[in-house]
Design an enzyme around this catalytic site. Structure first.
Site, short mmCIF file in Angstrom:
data_model
loop_
_atom_site.label_atom_id
_atom_site.label_comp_id
_atom_site.label_asym_id
_atom_site.label_seq_id
_atom_site.Cartn_x
_atom_site.Cartn_y
_atom_site.Cartn_z
N CYS A 412 -18.81 89.18 35.17
CA CYS A 412 -19.49 89.64 35.74
C CYS A 412 -19.46 90.21 36.90
O CYS A 412 -19.58 91.69 37.30
CB CYS A 412 -21.23 89.21 35.24
SG CYS A 412 -21.17 87.07 36.59
N HIS A 456 -24.88 84.43 37.72
CA HIS A 456 -24.84 85.91 37.51
C HIS A 456 -24.93 87.09 38.37
O HIS A 456 -25.01 86.52 40.07
CB HIS A 456 -25.69 86.15 36.07
CG HIS A 456 -25.32 87.43 35.17
ND1 HIS A 456 -23.83 87.75 34.70
CD2 HIS A 456 -26.25 88.24 35.25
CE1 HIS A 456 -24.22 88.65 34.02
NE2 HIS A 456 -25.06 89.44 33.97
N ASP A 472 -26.95 96.31 34.10
CA ASP A 472 -26.10 95.12 34.09
C ASP A 472 -25.02 95.54 33.26
O ASP A 472 -25.23 95.47 32.42
CB ASP A 472 -27.10 93.95 33.03
CG ASP A 472 -26.11 92.69 33.04
OD1 ASP A 472 -24.27 92.69 33.72
OD2 ASP A 472 -26.11 91.53 32.74
#
Lengths: 669, 305
Positions: A412, A456, A472
């Site tokens: 991520c 994250h 995202d």
């Protein structure tokens, strides 16, 4: 020669057991040589008991004590602080075994043990730990009981039994005191364990430097929603806003320290149309930031709202805390961006990552607007050969370039970092958000568990008219990560929690194990919310529901009532015990047998002796006559013969076995 | 020791047919250092039993037939003037023996009966102001006819209490009676009886009995029995502490004779009628309630409580 007093064998046994139980939970924390000292002291004591060795001379004791001081200084480098002091207490506790000369010294050891038992609470107040400390206290009490009993057994269970009775008599009173006793703020604070590293997400993010993301199954925080739990993909727990980039590392902007004023907070609350209320139980992070969904509002003096819509505590979180948050992801608030902010949120290092910059300019020039540009970038991540992995290759100088065009493998942070870079390169204000995504729902306690592996990173982009919008980029590469969590996303790679093979979270697919884990977790949650957090408001509420109105008189009445009920029960038992001696176990078993036989038609008259009865029944020749004769023999021996204690327990067992066997045979018939 | 006991029982069984339990009880009484009273109708074998007991135990015995004109001096002895020495000389009476067979004790007057009193309790007699020791062991085996028969002076309660046991023999069963009728003269057989044990053996048995164990449970049972006899109105007089002691002594002996080192309730129940019947009932209803009161007592008390 004077008579040497000895600790009673039974008592010594229980003291050693209790001491061992006390040391056990500390084993990881205490230096190894404290255990060694305990082993030496305990064996020395046993040797003294057996009369083989004598107690150490004064000089030796002095040397040992000095050695302990020295050892602690050597291990910790200081004598101050929680751990050195606890270690000192423990070494003294062990050495005391060599100083027991009289009965009163045993009392010292036992009372010291009660004190030592509580030290574990300084480190953990888990319910498992608490249960274990209860057990240790029971063992200490057993030693205390054993000191006053005459027994030549090493560990006589009757002492444990008696201690358990005394212990359970104290329980109701303990419960009442727990409910009514006022919770004061501590007069002095216990210095914190020093070795505890900072856990959780870190203050900065530099994806290029990590080749193997370590994960932990530890709980980061737990959330209890007042209403329905939102979908997993919507749970983005914001913790940090990273706005500064030096070409390699994202950090928090130093300038962004503005807190919302009370009136601003009010208007934020007013802007919420669909507010979501929830309570977060956060574990200690030793850092000040809190975690919440987007656009968070908290009515708490110790919590401040930052103007990037995060919550921050006034001081670091050193123990589990709880805070209530109201959030609305769709609230229309903060729709303006000042010029300075706008400049800062698009700033990039002057040089470096040239390929990425060019690519951004080119793509943006071909786009119809900001939104189209964002879509194009996300499509690139989605369509082209990008891989989501927890084991990315290390990156060199131009991290963005290398990732975007060469390696194309990352987690991520890589995607968030690259995405924000591409946005800023095209002149769109953007920033990286670090926090947690998703969470596990425990159906038993109806709470959301967010673990460390849920950490994250994602991006927020400023769009005129919409304000800050969450994007995202990981979702474009690995939608499973967002929809189902890390474990499912990593199923093929097998890298989920690969460095902690023992974590129960790894075995979530084993159904019963998982349900045990969830049960334990739910219990831990109730423990924490009802026992550890039982103070202030909650205590007042409980007291009010119990007493109606909380006045000193009523509290005293409650205390008196419960203690007198307990005392009455105990007293009643004492009186009853005096009136008629309690029937022995074997009598109970024999009479039980008689009742069973009576139901089967073999009636023993009360005035008939057991031998006569057995003979009479024997004449009618039932199948189980041998067992009956054996049972009768045992009963007669127990009742009328002189038997040793050991023999007695054997006979009782034999009798019980025979009685149960006859009962079984009667039932089969 | 048990061999001796079994042999004694067998030996007496040759002259008193079919009465093994009574024989055992009689032996039990003697092993418990108690005096024995045998009560039954004439001709039931009372005298035979008492004679056999004395002979089999190898004890020196004398027999006194109690009649209505018997005087205390006839039992205890008398001082006679010796002309040669010009002094009174004591001629010991039949009581100076190890076993005194007092036949038909209730045919004599209370005066003579009470002459036995001191001797039985204390093992000594006082004659003309001088106390004389009786030999040891000293047993009195008395027989009596039921007090309802004519020409009897019922024994006073105080004297009844001094007998550890009172036995009744009862009619023999058919088989035993047949044997009796077919067999030879019992008097001849009696004369052929042999002693099966020595005084040392007897004393050894008496001492061994003291070591028999009584558990708390058993003492509880005995105490329940005794207390019940005192509290319940059906019983005219409750059992005295001496009575309670008698129960314990006999039960211990019975347990020992049965080859056990501890007393069980069955032992107590076995000896209870013989030990307490003559203590519970007054002399007036001695025969009326025969075997009644002690059984009533046993039935009303739970063994395990």
């Amino acid at each position: 020669m004077s008579i040497i007093w000895q600790i009673p064998r039974n008592c010594l046994g229980w003291i050693l057991v209790a001491q061992f139980a006390l040391i056990l939970p500390h084993i990881e924390r205490l230096p190894w040589w404290v255990m060694a000292a305990y082993a030496v002291c305990a064996s020395w004591r046993v040797m003294v008991y057996q009369g083989r060795w004598s107690l150490p001379p004064k000089m030796l004791k002095l040397v040992l004590a000095v050695l302990c001081f020295f050892g602690i200084y050597q291990t910790y480098g200081t004598m101050v602080g929680l751990e050195p002091t606890v270690a000192l207490l423990f070494s003294g506790f062990c050495l005391k075994l060599l100083e027991v000369v009289e009965k009163r010294d045993v009392y010292v050891i036992i009372f010291l043990a009660y004190f030592v038992a509580l030290t574990e609470f300084l480190f953990s107040q888990d319910f498992l730990v608490s249960a274990f400390i209860f057990l240790s206290i029971l063992l200490i009490s057993t030693a205390l009981v054993a000191l006053h009993q005459h027994s030549y057994d090493t560990l006589n269970l009757s002492s444990l039994k008696k201690a358990t009775v005394i212990f359970s008599q104290a329980l109701p009173l303990m419960a009442v005191l727990f409910i009514i006793f006022p919770r004061f703020d501590p007069l002095w604070k216990v210095p914190l364990p020093s070795h505890q590293a900072k856990t959780g997400i870190s203050e900065s993010m530099s994806p290029g430097d990590i080749s193997n993301l370590s994960q932990s199954g530890e709980l980061a925080f737990r959330v209890v929603f007042d209403g329905e739990i939102p979908a997993r993909k919507d749970m983005y727990w914001r913790g940090l806003v990273l706005s500064e980039f030096d070409g390699r590392t994202w950090t928090q902007a130093q300038w962004k320290k503005d807190f919302l004023t009370e009136s601003e907070k009010e208007s934020l609350l007013g802007a919420m149309t669909n507010p979501l209320q929830y309570t977060v139980y956060q574990e200690a992070t030793h850092q000040p930031w809190l975690f919440s969904l987007a656009l968070a509002y908290a009515d708490d003096k110790t919590i401040k709202a930052v103007n990037d819509f995060r919550l921050v505590r006034t001081d670091n979180i050193h123990s589990r805390i709880k805070y209530q948050v109201i959030s609305d992801q769709e609230a229309m608030y903060g729709q303006t961006l000042s010029r300075i902010e706008k400049t800062l949120e698009v700033s990039l290092p002057r040089t470096g990552n040239e390929r990425a910059r060019k690519f951004a300019e080119m793509t943006y020039s071909r786009s119809t607007g900001d939104r189209d540009y964002i879509d194009k970038i996300l499509t690139k991540f989605n369509r082209e050969n990008y891989v989501y992995t927890l084991k990315p290759p290390l990156l060199g100088e131009d991290t963005i370039d290398e990732f975007l065009f060469d390696t194309r493998r990352g987690f991520c942070s890589h995607y968030a970092s690259t995405f924000v870079f591409l946005m800023r390169a095209a002149g769109i204000p953007a920033r990286v958000i670090a926090g947690y995504q998703g969470g596990e729902i425990n159906p038993i306690s109806d709470t959301v568990l967010v673990h460390q592996f849920d950490a994250h990173g994602w991006a927020e982009v400023w769009l005129d008219g919409d304000g800050w919008v969450r994007i995202d980029p990981t979702a474009a590469v690995a939608p499973d990560r967002i929809e189902y969590g890390l474990e499912n996303a990593m199923a093929e790679e097998g890298s989920f929690l690969s460095d902690t093979p023992l974590s129960p979270l790894r075995y979530r697919n084993i159904t019963w194990l998982n349900s045990v884990r969830l049960q334990m977790d739910a219990f831990g949650y109730y423990w924490s919310s009802w026992v550890l957090q039982y103070k202030g408001e909650r205590q007042l509420q409980v007291l009010q529901s119990l007493l109606g109105e909380v006045t000193p008189w009523r509290v005293a009445a409650l205390l008196m009532t419960v203690s007198s009920v307990v005392l009455l029960i105990v007293f009643g038992h004492l009186i009853k015990g005096r009136g008629e001696p309690k029937a022995a176990v074997y009598v109970k078993w024999y009479l039980r047998l008689c009742r069973q036989l009576e139901a089967a038609g073999y009636v023993r008259d009360a005035s008939e002796g057991p031998i006569d009865f057995a003979r009479r029944v024997d004449r009618s020749n039932p199948q189980w006559k041998k067992t009956l004769l054996s049972a009768t023999r045992s009963f007669v021996r127990l009742s009328y013969e002189q038997v040793s204690q050991r023999e007695q327990s054997l006979l009782v067992k034999q009798l019980r076995r025979d009685v149960l066997s006859i009962m079984y045979q009667l039932r089969v018939k | 020791m048990h061999k001796h006991i079994e042999r004694a029982v067998a030996e007496i069984g040759t002259v008193l047919l079919g009465k093994e339990v009574q024989v055992r009880l009689a032996l039990c009484c003697l092993f418990a250092r108690g005096h024995l009273l045998i009560e039954d109708l004439p001709g039931m074998g009372k005298t035979t039993l008492s004679n056999a007991l004395a002979k089999v135990l190898g004890l020196d015995y004398k027999r006194v037939q109690f009649t209505s004109d018997l005087l205390p001096a006839d039992i205890l002895g008398v001082s006679v003037f010796n002309r040669d020495t010009t002094q009174f000389e004591f001629i010991p009476g039949p009581i100076f023996t190890q076993v005194l067979l007092a036949d038909e004790i209730n045919r004599t007057t209370p005066k003579s009966q009470s002459a036995l009193l001191e001797a039985m309790e204390e093992g000594q007699v006082t004659i003309e102001g001088k106390t004389r020791e009786l030999p040891a062991p000293f047993f009195v085996i008395a027989t009596q006819n039921p007090s309802t028969q004519s020409g009897t002076y019922p024994l006073p309660e105080s004297q009844l209490d001094r007998f550890l046991m009172r036995l009744s023999l009862g009619y023999p069963d058919r088989e035993a009676e047949r044997k009796l009728l077919m067999g030879e003269d019992s008097r001849k057989k009696l004369s052929r009886l042999q002693a099966v044990m020595s005084i040392q053996d007897l004393i050894a048995i008496q001492t061994a009995v003291d070591d028999v164990h009584c558990s708390d449970n058993l003492l509880d049972y005995v105490q329940r029995l005794v207390e019940h006899s005192r509290n319940h109105t059906d019983f005219v007089d409750g059992l005295s502490p001496r009575g309670a002691l008698a129960i314990m002594r006999c039960a211990k002996t019975w347990a020992f004779m049965s080859g056990r080192g501890h007393v069980v309730p069955e032992d107590v129940q076995m000896i209870l009628p013989s030990v307490v019947e003559h203590r519970l009932s007054t002399s007036a209803n001695a025969l009326v309630g025969s075997h009644g009161m002690s059984h009533k007592l046993m039935e009303e008390i739970a063994v395990i409580g």
